[in-house]
Design an enzyme around this catalytic site. Structure first.
Site, PDB file in Angstrom:
ATOM      1  N   ARG A   1     -21.570  25.660 -24.724  1.00 32.48           N
ATOM      2  CA  ARG A   1     -20.321  25.405 -25.436  1.00 32.48           C
ATOM      3  C   ARG A   1     -19.449  26.590 -25.122  1.00 32.48           C
ATOM      4  NH1 ARG A   1     -21.811  20.933 -25.887  1.00 32.48           N
ATOM      5  NH2 ARG A   1     -22.350  19.656 -27.513  1.00 32.48           N
TER       6      ARG A   1
ATOM      7  N   GLU B   1     -11.017  21.624 -24.492  1.00 34.93           N
ATOM      8  CA  GLU B   1     -11.388  20.758 -23.296  1.00 34.93           C
ATOM      9  C   GLU B   1     -10.481  19.761 -23.104  1.00 34.93           C
ATOM     10  OE1 GLU B   1     -15.386  20.192 -24.330  1.00 34.93           O
ATOM     11  OE2 GLU B   1     -16.018  22.237 -23.648  1.00 34.93           O
TER      12      GLU B   1
ATOM     13  N   HIS C   1     -16.022  19.367 -19.503  1.00 40.75           N
ATOM     14  CA  HIS C   1     -17.118  19.167 -20.011  1.00 40.75           C
ATOM     15  C   HIS C   1     -17.730  17.567 -19.666  1.00 40.75           C
ATOM     16  CE1 HIS C   1     -19.393  19.542 -24.445  1.00 40.75           C
ATOM     17  NE2 HIS C   1     -20.341  19.102 -23.387  1.00 40.75           N
TER      18      HIS C   1
HETATM   19  O1  LIG Z   1     -24.263  18.025 -26.403  1.00 43.05           O
HETATM   20  C1  LIG Z   1     -24.497  17.568 -25.338  1.00 43.05           C
HETATM   21  O2  LIG Z   1     -25.454  16.945 -25.174  1.00 43.05           O
HETATM   22  C2  LIG Z   1     -23.396  17.244 -24.441  1.00 43.05           C
HETATM   23  O3  LIG Z   1     -22.753  18.588 -24.227  1.00 43.05           O
HETATM   24  C3  LIG Z   1     -22.636  16.194 -24.550  1.00 43.05           C
HETATM   25  O4  LIG Z   1     -21.689  16.346 -25.499  1.00 43.05           O
END
Ligand SMILES: O=C(O)[C@H](O)CO
Length: 350
Positions: free
Chosen positions: A267, A296, A315
């Site tokens: 993240r 993002e 992302h």
């Molecule tokens: O959390 C997750 O699996 C990916 O980042 C997709 O949002």
């Protein structure tokens, strides 16, 4: 299966998605609120039929135009990333909501205690995202190390000039990879890196079993600093939590080798972005390859986008047809379980 679904998109679009809500509701399937599904051109629209086998979808747009009509009929919300995150106002509005099903494993954007306090369950989609996310980690490492985007750009724009010395990449094979966060995805990255004959270090809350370490040739670093100092590529794969918020800041970046690359597939907020910009501008580290940022996508003109040694994606870790199909099927399984009075197999509890 997903190919045939995707071929169905033009047909759906021809129907103009004027397929009225009334028609859909008359199917007497439970009503779910989901974004990007009922919208023409929406990213996940070709997967809508998977959901419509069991549910009637109402898009957030339809819902916002006629809240009174739908509010007491909605029984589940399908959430994608930060879109349509249920807050107190929305939860108060939906008396028959039973479950919030998240597409993806990370649920840092959801206030689970708040949602649960309304008697609503929360689920995610672990496991099915692991391979695609691990692949993305490898793709970013290779693309950054071997300057793929530079090369593509050169092919497109600089055909007459000689390539400068700065176009030289760095070897991945034989280099040291430090994985911060050795959960399922981190472990899959280690397996892939083993194929590249990399030396693998990892830092994790809990040490893996000895046989698991041996299977991928990974060495545990109890202290993250050890990993930061020794790695040529530092790959961040932790969940976002209060403990990992800005885990990588100016201090940690300064501990990395000046030739090292930071890769983030977890993240954005796990990395202090201002500190990262500063470190890259001053050459504290060689490069960064980011699938995740905040926000993002990054806004135009963001300093990270101006740096030639940065790859910044909006992302896309799970962004493949196959993985999205699996995620949506899993969301359906979780929603069905909850609406049938059971426990969603991937229920997330805090
Ligand atoms: O959390 C997750 O699996 C990916 O980042 C997709 O949002």
């Amino acid at each position: 299966m997903f190919h045939s679904l995707c071929r169905a998109v033009p047909l759906l679009l021809r129907r103009g998605l004027k397929q009225t809500v009334v028609t859909r509701m008359s199917m007497e399937k439970p009503l779910i609120l989901a974004t990007a599904l009922g919208t023409p051109g929406g990213m996940y629209q070709c997967f809508a039929p998977v959901i419509e086998k069991h549910f009637t979808i109402i898009s957030s747009e339809e819902f916002s135009q006629n809240r009174e009509r739908f509010a007491d009929k909605i029984r589940a919300i399908f959430v994608w990333g930060g879109v349509l995150v249920p807050d107190r106002d929305l939860l108060q509005l939906l008396p028959n909501l039973e479950v919030v099903v998240n597409g993806g494993v990370g649920v840092d954007h959801l206030d689970i205690p708040l949602i649960n306090s309304f008697g609503v369950k929360v689920s995610n989609t672990p496991n099915v995202v692991d391979n695609a996310t691990a692949d993305m980690g490898m793709a970013l490492m290779l693309a950054s190390a071997r300057k793929l985007f530079y090369g593509q750009n050169y092919s497109l724009c600089h055909e007459e000039e000689d390539m400068p010395e700065s176009s030289m990449g760095t070897d991945v094979s034989g280099a040291t990879l430090g994985i911060i966060g050795m959960g399922r995805i981190g472990y899959k990255i280690a397996k892939r890196a083993q194929g590249f004959e990399m030396k693998i270090l990892y830092h994790n809350r809990n040490r893996r079993k000895e046989e698991e370490e041996r299977a991928v040739g990974a060495r545990y670093c109890a202290e993250m600093v050890e990993l930061l100092r020794e790695s040529d590529f530092v790959m961040v794969v932790v969940n976002l939590s209060p403990q990992t918020h800005k885990l990588i800041g100016a201090r940690e970046l300064a501990m990395m080798k000046p030739t090292a690359t930071l890769i983030n597939v977890s993240r954005g907020l796990v990395v202090d972005q201002d500190a990262l910009v500063d470190s890259l501008q001053r050459g504290v580290i060689r490069a960064a390859a980011l699938d995740v940022t905040y926000p993002e996508p990054l806004p135009r003109g963001h300093p990270l986008l101006a740096l030639p040694n940065v790859i910044a994606l909006p992302h896309m870790g799970t962004h493949t047809l196959e993985t999205t199909q699996l995620m949506i099927e899993r969301m359906v399984t979780n929603a069905l379980a909850a609406l049938n009075g059971g426990q969603p197999p991937d229920e997330v509890k805090v």
